[in-house]
Every structure is written in C-alpha cells, then in structure tokens.
Write an enzyme that holds these catalytic residues in place. Structure first.
Site, PDB file in Angstrom:
ATOM      1  N   HIS A 467       0.821  -1.212   0.000  1.00  0.00           N
ATOM      2  CA  HIS A 467       0.000   0.000   0.000  1.00  0.00           C
ATOM      3  C   HIS A 467       0.850   1.256   0.000  1.00  0.00           C
ATOM      4  CE1 HIS A 467      -3.156  -2.895   0.873  1.00  0.00           C
ATOM      5  NE2 HIS A 467      -3.835  -2.066   0.111  1.00  0.00           N
ATOM      6  N   ARG A 572     -10.232   4.368  -1.540  1.00  0.00           N
ATOM      7  CA  ARG A 572      -9.734   3.549  -0.434  1.00  0.00           C
ATOM      8  C   ARG A 572      -9.964   4.308   0.865  1.00  0.00           C
ATOM      9  NH1 ARG A 572      -5.474   1.931  -4.452  1.00  0.00           N
ATOM     10  NH2 ARG A 572      -5.309  -0.332  -4.377  1.00  0.00           N
ATOM     11  N   ARG A 608     -15.208   2.363  -1.295  1.00  0.00           N
ATOM     12  CA  ARG A 608     -15.006   1.060  -0.665  1.00  0.00           C
ATOM     13  C   ARG A 608     -15.114   1.196   0.841  1.00  0.00           C
ATOM     14  NH1 ARG A 608      -9.574  -2.170  -1.934  1.00  0.00           N
ATOM     15  NH2 ARG A 608      -8.710  -0.723  -0.401  1.00  0.00           N
ATOM     16  N   GLU A 707     -11.107 -10.285  -5.069  1.00  0.00           N
ATOM     17  CA  GLU A 707      -9.661 -10.290  -4.808  1.00  0.00           C
ATOM     18  C   GLU A 707      -9.234 -11.519  -4.031  1.00  0.00           C
ATOM     19  OE1 GLU A 707      -8.627  -6.724  -2.653  1.00  0.00           O
ATOM     20  OE2 GLU A 707     -10.450  -6.763  -1.483  1.00  0.00           O
ATOM     21  N   ASN A 730      -4.328  -6.967  -6.982  1.00  0.00           N
ATOM     22  CA  ASN A 730      -3.201  -7.015  -6.032  1.00  0.00           C
ATOM     23  C   ASN A 730      -3.377  -8.176  -5.071  1.00  0.00           C
ATOM     24  OD1 ASN A 730      -2.662  -4.583  -7.253  1.00  0.00           O
ATOM     25  ND2 ASN A 730      -3.545  -3.374  -5.615  1.00  0.00           N
ATOM     26  N   ASP A 731      -4.533  -8.186  -4.421  1.00  0.00           N
ATOM     27  CA  ASP A 731      -4.765  -9.298  -3.492  1.00  0.00           C
ATOM     28  C   ASP A 731      -5.035 -10.597  -4.238  1.00  0.00           C
ATOM     29  OD1 ASP A 731      -4.485  -8.591  -0.709  1.00  0.00           O
ATOM     30  OD2 ASP A 731      -5.962  -7.049  -1.123  1.00  0.00           O
ATOM     31  N   ARG A 741       2.282  -9.744  -1.165  1.00  0.00           N
ATOM     32  CA  ARG A 741       2.388  -8.655  -2.132  1.00  0.00           C
ATOM     33  C   ARG A 741       3.514  -7.663  -1.856  1.00  0.00           C
ATOM     34  NH1 ARG A 741      -3.438  -5.694  -1.474  1.00  0.00           N
ATOM     35  NH2 ARG A 741      -2.429  -3.839  -2.280  1.00  0.00           N
ATOM     36  N   CYS A 778      -9.560  -2.800 -10.588  1.00  0.00           N
ATOM     37  CA  CYS A 778      -9.031  -1.639  -9.862  1.00  0.00           C
ATOM     38  C   CYS A 778      -7.692  -1.956  -9.193  1.00  0.00           C
ATOM     39  CB  CYS A 778     -10.039  -1.133  -8.826  1.00  0.00           C
ATOM     40  SG  CYS A 778     -10.326  -2.316  -7.508  1.00  0.00           S
TER      41      CYS A 778
HETATM   42  C1  PEP Z   1      -6.419  -5.005  -4.753  1.00  0.00           C
HETATM   43  O1  PEP Z   1      -6.200  -5.827  -3.874  1.00  0.00           O
HETATM   44  O2  PEP Z   1      -6.134  -5.178  -5.957  1.00  0.00           O
HETATM   45  C2  PEP Z   1      -7.035  -3.721  -4.416  1.00  0.00           C
HETATM   46  C3  PEP Z   1      -7.372  -2.861  -5.340  1.00  0.00           C
HETATM   47  O3  PEP Z   1      -7.188  -3.444  -3.106  1.00  0.00           O
HETATM   48  P1  PEP Z   1      -5.977  -2.945  -2.164  1.00  0.00           P
HETATM   49  O4  PEP Z   1      -4.782  -2.775  -3.039  1.00  0.00           O
HETATM   50  O5  PEP Z   1      -6.398  -1.713  -1.516  1.00  0.00           O
HETATM   51  O6  PEP Z   1      -5.817  -4.085  -1.223  1.00  0.00           O
HETATM   52 MG    MG Z   2      -7.117  -5.589  -1.918  1.00  0.00          MG
END
Ligand code: PEP
Ligand code: MG
Length: 848
Positions: A467, A572, A608, A707, A730-731, A741, A778
C-alpha cells in the site's frame, strides 16, 4: 532594426575591415539583430586598406547611438586616436552618450553585445566590454581576482540579488527537476523565489552561445536570476553578464544552480532551465551508465540529495491507569505487534533474532509488568522505564561491541511504544527536496510524504503492490523498492532512480546525471496537459475503454478529475485515517468524504468500505497480532466483526453521498454470506438516517471486490447479490500465487500477468456478462501498460488506476483493436508464467 532601438549600440573600430566584420558576425551569433552594431574599419576605397578613419567612425557612432548610448571598441594604436578624434567631430549630446572602452575588440564586442541585447545600461555594457578578458585570464591562471567578484562589484542590482537574504529567498526550493521546483515554489504565493539544479549536458559546457541565449531570455522576466556552479563551487553570479557566466567555468556534467527572486521567479527559473536542457545537442549514443536494479514501484525519474527517513516516536505520557490487569494485557498485545512489525522490517537480517529475544526478555517484560501492577504506570511509560534501565546497563559495559547494543534496546523500545501509542511519524530532516531512503515504508509514512519535498523514494525493503507503493504512485512520486543490497544504511550524498526500470544510482557521475536529466525532460515532454482527455479512449475498432481513478484522499481526487478520469473506480477509505490514534467520528468522516465527492460531482464514485488489516494497520483499531495478517481478520471480515464501526462508516458514506452518484464496494469478500451481511448493515444505516430525518443518498448500488480466489471462482453465484464486480488484482495475485504482495523477494512471482490470475479474471468477466453485472479492474494491473492490454483483451472495458498511469495505459492501447487484444489475451492464458504472458503483448507491439 526593430527591438534594437532602445538598446546600447556598438561601434567596432579596427584597422582591418575583415576583422571588424568577422567580429560583428561573432557577436550576432549571440544576439541576432537585437543590437545595432556598426563597423568603422579599414581605410581607402571600401575600407580595403589597413587603417582607420575618424570621419567614418563619427558617422558610425551617429548611426548607432540612440537614447541608450553607444560603446566603441577599438583595436590598436591609431584606432584609439581616430576614435577620440571622432568624438570631437560629432554632436556633443551624442558624444556625451558615447563611451570608448579599452576592452579587447573581439571578446569585448561579444560580451558587450550580449549585455546590450539583455537591456544593459551604458555603464553596464561598457563594464562588460572592459572586463571581457578576465574569464580567459582566470581560466589560464593569470587573473588577479576572480571575475565573479569583478562582475558582482560592477553590477549592484545583480549583486544584491545574489546576496538576497529576505524571507522570500529563504523559502526557495532546490530540485533537480525544473517542473517540480517550480511547482513547489508556485504553491507559495508569498515566496517569490525558486531554485533549480541541473547538470550541463552540452559537451562544450556553458559556452558563449547558450550563455548568451540564457541572458537574453532572462531579461524577459521580472526576476533577478543568479547562477552558481555547484560542482566547482563558483558563483553565484548574475545571469545578465556573459563574463560572469564564463567565470563559472561550467563544464559538461557540472551541476548548475539557477536561482530566481522576484515576481516571475518561478516562470523564469523554469524557462531558463528548459532552455539550458533544450540547448544541449542530442547525446551521442553511449552505453547506458552503470546502475543497480531494484524493484520498479512508481514511474518517474528522480535525482537529488539523498536523505534518510527518520522514524520519530510519540511522546510517552506519564499517567497512571485504573485497571492494571487490562493495561498489562495491552502491553502483551503490543509486544506481539512489535514482534510482527520488527519481523517484517528486519526480515533476513541478523539483528532480527536479537530484537525478538529482547521482546520477550524477562528483564524488560517482567520489569514493565511489575511497574504497571505496582505503580499503575500506563503500559508505554512502564515499558519505557524498563528500556531506559536496560540501556543504562549496556552503556556501562567495557566491550565496545556489547556497548553498541544499547541501540537495539532502544529500537525495540520504540517499536513497542509505537505499537501502544500509534501515530509514529517518520520525519524528514529539513532541507531542499530530496530522494528519500526508507526502511520498509509504511502506508502511513507514504501518505505523509509531500511530493514537493520528496523527489523520489528508495525503499530498502517493500514491493510494488504494497500500500505504500500504491500511495507513492498516486502521489506521482517516483520510487523503487527492495533496494537493501544496493543502498547502505548510511553514506552517499546524492542518489538517482528510475522508478519505471528500477535502476538506482548512488552519487551518480556527471554522465549519469545528464542521462537522468534527459529522461526527466523526455517524461515531461510526453506528459499530456490537463484537460487533454475525457477518460474514454477508443480502440481502433471503435470499442470504448474507460479510465477511472483510484483515489486515497481529496488531493488526488482533484488531480484525477483534472486528468480526465470518468469516475472514481476505487476510493480507499482506510487511507483517510491512517495515522489517527483515535477513531474518527461519523461527522468527521462524512465531511472528508464530501470533500472528495465534490471533486467528482456529477461523475460515478465507487466508495469502498474500510479495508483495514493486512498491511494497513490503523492504530485506533487496536488490532490483535496475527501470524498471517493478509489472511487474517481484514477487510469485510473486520467490518463485520465490528458492526458499530461499519454502520457508522456506512451512515457517513450515505450522508456525504447525497446528491452524488455513489456506489458502495465491499473489500475482501470470500463468501456470499459476507455480502448479505453488509447489505443488511447498509439497510440498517439507511433506516437509522431515515428515522432521524437526515438527508442521505438512497438507494445505492452495492458491489464487491473480487480479490480472493474463492470470490472469482464463485462469481456466478455472487452476482445474485452484487450489483457490480471490481477485480482487485493485487490481493487476487497474492492469494492465487501464495506470494505476499509486499515481499521484496517474491515480486517476480506476485505478477498479475500470471496466466492463473488472468484465468480468474476471465471467469469473473464471463460471470459478470452472463448476469449483466459491470466488471472493472481496480488493482495495480489496470495501470500496468504490460497487463492492461491483456485485461482489455479479456473483455474488461473499465480500468481504474492511479491517474498518473493514464498516459502509459493510453499509449499501450493506442492503435490496437479489440480483436488484436483478444488474440494476445487468449495466447497469454495458455502460457506457463507471467513473463511469457507479458511477452505476448510485447511481441504484438513489435513492428513486423
Ligand atoms: C487489490 O487488492 O487489488 C485492491 C485494489 O485493493 P488494495 O490494493 O487496496 O488491497
Ligand atoms: Mg485488496
């Protein structure tokens, strides 16, 4: 001769017509027609013979001498006599405005012409001609005193500018990037000062022609400009004198500091820096400078002084508590959290074991607990006292190695205090904008970095989808991660980095400096101006792909709107209160949300719900330590475990959303039951607001983040409850490949281009289309030019990303049709790994 009329004119008196005309041509190379120059040279018919003629000189003076006056430069002997005679022949009023100077005819004519073109007064132009040999003498070691001193002494206004110590000057900023520097200075309406540093790229250094252009351009601004050769420690000198600039001895690769003060300081410094960079001839192809590779995190090129991010520790209150047993329990939880924190920060280092041992050392823990029980000290105070006592013991040891371990004790103490009190603010030392070296940058630290102060970030740990990395990208701060092996704990004065390639340079040499500045200029030139797009791009076949923005706060919402985002694809909300120690109230939340929504008035906004946990530990939530936080009580799981927290947030969203096109998005969904539980909470929030008559948005579409692999695989069932899907790659990547990650060594594995992830994306797209549910992406893959085309080929038409990625994604999709992209996506699904999947797109773009 337009433009020359108000300026001092020049007369070149020489025995040789050829010499005078050649000198005039040389001077005109610098100034063009900006100055009136007349030659009075040679004798006899057409001046063909060697000699001088007083009447010809008198006529020349009368021709060039306007209200600003004229300066006469002469070569040897008889030329001087003839010029003196000429003065007696002309109108005394003109003679009074004419100066004969002993300056050398060639150097003097060039220097004087430049100064005259820049609007110099008669005295200044004369002085410039007179001193024209000084830089030459200085360079050859013949000078009696430095040219800069001579020039500054003869130019009171500029000297004053050099020595300016006023408040505006004190607010000046230094940067290696002209645009960044100007942006910083421009944000301060009072501080009319700007500074920029750049390396001379011209192989000839700051030679006469670029210097002359600089001087003529500088006068167009209402600002006093000075230049300093930082590398050679020469100057500063005013940017109004060719001689002064020559005295800087600026060679290729030397770093020049341009400084402006005055009403147009920012524009002036920016324009002059651009001029110097533009003036450089294109570099001959050379081998790229040697660099080391870290993990690319946020695109952009940074170059500048290097500073370390220092973590400060919150003040420990010396207060007592009513319930010592609960306080002791709080300390135990903090010890677990600190162990986790240190575990990830020090992973792979040999000091981790020592730190972990200290965290359960009875001499510390028992001592602190007994202070809590005996004296009712609060946990942080009790632990701090235990730490101080232990540190005192280490301090008295004879062995220097053991004595140095006192630092470890404090480190551990700080980690526990941070875990107890939260809000640890990492601070940057005061100074000009710099490249920041961090040790596992946390999201809250990243959120606090101001783009105006931070040219770039080198994280010694971390990864591209942490993040912190996401926040750096949204803030447009170039960054690399996983650089521990490349960047030592201490040392190094300057650093350069390219966040797109992951390259890092410590104390870059002049060649590298030039190369980095070339990359910066190329990036600036390729940037689309604000308002250049509407966020909808058309593929060659006419299919539309929408660019939406991922947003973490009001300022990047404004930037994203200006960049043309169709809407906010992901807000976020957990980023809004990252460094809060206490829980934000409902009204406070609504207020901040309303500010963000206002930036996207009339556009769709996906909000979110809190996605805390994992690497986003909000201090006020006082979360339990977990062995595997990214698989723990996070996202929707945490919200459902704390219904009051969730419902307060939902109410705030609905209230702020009044009059806006908002939609609610649920993070980390892994089961259908979670979706129905949040929907029920949303209903309750609406009813509660309706009961009090509070105006709010209702109804609202409610979608889910996909995710977690279970959600992707069950998308068809989840579509019954979800109004839309937003794929969080990402997740999704982390969980599909079981690769953390933010892990610096797993970033090649945690690649969203992996066919396993792409197959899940395809499954979600198919389920969404079958159920007529919009599907967007996203995660960071949406803004990755190597992956976005594959996503579009899989049927995604809505990509949500940090606005700074729009240009790159547009470029990656330019000229492609959906059929082309579908073909390469199909190929990417069938290869073995992420690298091969990326290669399908790269190969399709190669000509032939
Ligand atoms: C993701 O996991 O791709 C996502 C957009 O959420 P975050 O990166 O905030 O966990
Ligand atoms: Mg995520």
């Amino acid at each position: 001769m337009s433009g020359a009329a108000g300026r001092v004119g020049l007369v070149l008196v020489s025995h040789s017509r050829v010499l005078a005309e050649a000198t005039e041509a040389l001077a005109r190379q610098m100034t063009g027609e900006a100055v009136t120059i007349a030659c009075a040279a040679g004798a006899g018919d057409g001046g063909a013979e060697l000699g001088t003629d007083a009447t010809a000189i008198a006529a020349a003076i009368e021709r060039v001498c306007g209200p600003a006056g004229a300066v006469v430069l002469m070569d040897i002997g008889g030329a001087i006599l003839s010029a003196e005679t000429a003065l007696e022949l002309i109108d005394p009023a003109i003679a009074a405005r004419t100066r004969l100077t002993g300056g050398p005819i060639v150097e003097g004519a060039v220097a004087a012409a430049v100064r005259a073109a820049a609007g110099g007064t008669l005295d200044q132009v004369t002085a410039e001609a007179r001193q024209a040999l000084v830089p030459k003498a200085e360079q050859l070691g013949e000078a009696e005193r430095p040219a800069s001193a001579v020039v500054a002494a003869t130019d009171a206004a500029a000297a004053a500018a050099v020595a300016a110590t006023d408040a505006a000057a004190a607010a000046a900023v230094a940067a290696t990037d002209a645009a960044a520097a100007a942006a910083v200075a421009a944000t301060d309406a009072v501080a009319l000062a700007a500074t920029v540093e750049l390396a001379i790229a011209d192989p000839g250094g700051l030679h006469a022609r670029p210097a002359a252009r600089l001087i003529t351009r500088a006068v167009a601004f209402d600002a006093a400009i000075t230049l300093e050769n930082v590398t050679a420690a020469r100057g500063p000198v005013p940017a109004s004198s060719l001689i002064a600039l020559a005295s800087l001895g600026a060679r290729r690769g030397d770093v020049l500091r341009l400084r402006g003060t005055g009403r147009q300081a920012v524009e002036a410094v920016e324009a002059l820096a651009a001029l110097l960079q533009r003036d450089a001839p294109p570099a001959a192809p050379t081998a790229p400078p040697a660099s080391c590779h870290a993990i690319p995190v946020a695109p952009g090129v940074a170059l500048g002084p290097m500073v370390r991010l220092v973590r400060s520790i919150p003040e420990v209150p010396e207060t007592t508590v009513d319930d010592p047993a609960a306080e002791a329990e709080r300390l135990r939880r903090a010890l677990d959290l600190a162990a986790q924190d240190l575990g990830s920060a020090l992973r792979g280092t040999d000091i981790l074991d020592a730190h972990q041992a200290l965290l359960c050392d009875p001499a510390l823990v028992d001592e602190a607990i007994s202070r809590i029980e005996r004296e009712r000290c609060n946990a942080a105070w009790a632990f701090r006292q235990a730490i101080d006592a232990a540190a005192a013991i280490y301090r008295q040891l004879d062995d220097p190695y053991l004595r140095a371990r006192e630092a470890d004790v404090h480190d551990v103490g700080d980690a526990v205090v941070r875990a107890l009190l939260g809000g640890a603010a990492a601070v940057l030392p005061d100074g000009p904008p710099a490249v920041v070296v961090a040790e596992d940058l946390t999201p809250s630290e990243a959120a606090r970095l101001e783009p105006g102060r931070v040219l770039g970030v080198i994280d010694r740990r971390g990864g591209p989808t942490s993040h912190a990395a996401i926040l750096l990208r949204s803030a447009g701060i170039p960054a690399v991660a996983g650089a521990a092996a490349l960047v030592p704990d201490a040392g190094g004065a300057r650093a350069g980095l390219d966040g797109a390639t992951g390259e890092v340079w410590l104390d870059p040499d002049p060649e590298t400096t030039i190369e980095l500045q070339r990359r910066q200029a190329a990036l600036r030139a390729s940037r689309r101006p604000p308002g250049a797009r509407d966020g909808r791009l058309r593929l060659a076949c006419g299919r539309e792909v929408e660019l939406w923005a991922n947003v973490a706060g009001p300022s990047d919402a404004r930037v994203a709107r200006e960049a043309g985002a169709v809407g906010i694809g992901l807000l976020r909300t957990e980023m809004l209160f990252l460094d809060r120690v206490d829980e934000p109230g409902e009204d406070e939340q609504a207020e901040l949300l309303a500010e963000i929504f206002a930036a996207f008035a009339g556009a769709p906004i996906v909000v979110r719900t809190l996605d805390a946990g994992g690497d986003k530990a909000l201090p006020y939530l006082d979360l339990d330590a977990e062995a595997n936080p990214s698989l723990g009580v996070r996202g929707v799981r945490l919200s459902l475990a704390r219904p009051a927290l969730l419902e307060a947030q939902l109410r705030a969203i609905l209230v702020a959303g009044r009059g806006h096109d908002i939609r609610v998005l649920i993070p980390m969904v892994s089961t259908a039951a979670e979706v129905s539980a949040v929907r029920a909470a949303l209903e309750r929030a609406h009813e509660a607001l309706a009961a009090t008559g509070a105006a709010h948005r209702w109804p609202v579409a409610t979608g889910i983040m996909v995710e977690v692999p279970s959600a992707a695989l069950m998308a068809e069932r989840l579509a019954r409850q979800a109004d839309f899907f937003s794929i969080g790659t990402n997740d999704l990547t982390q969980h599909t490949l079981a690769a953390e990650r933010g892990h610096p060594r797993l970033h090649a594995l945690a690649d969203p281009a992996h066919p396993a992830v792409l197959r899940l994306v395809r499954a979600v797209v198919e389920a969404g289309h079958a159920a007529k549910r919009p599907v967007s992406v996203c995660g960071e893959a949406a803004g990755d030019p190597g992956v976005a085309p594959l996503l579009v080929g899989l049927g995604i038409t809505r990509l949500s990303m940090c606005a700074s990625a729009f240009d790159a994604v547009e470029d990656a999709l330019a000229g492609a049709s959906f059929a082309d992209l579908a073909t390469i996506a199909e190929e990417a699904l069938a290869v073995d790994d992420a690298a091969a999947a990326r290669a399908t797109h790269a190969a399709a773009r190669r000509p032939g």
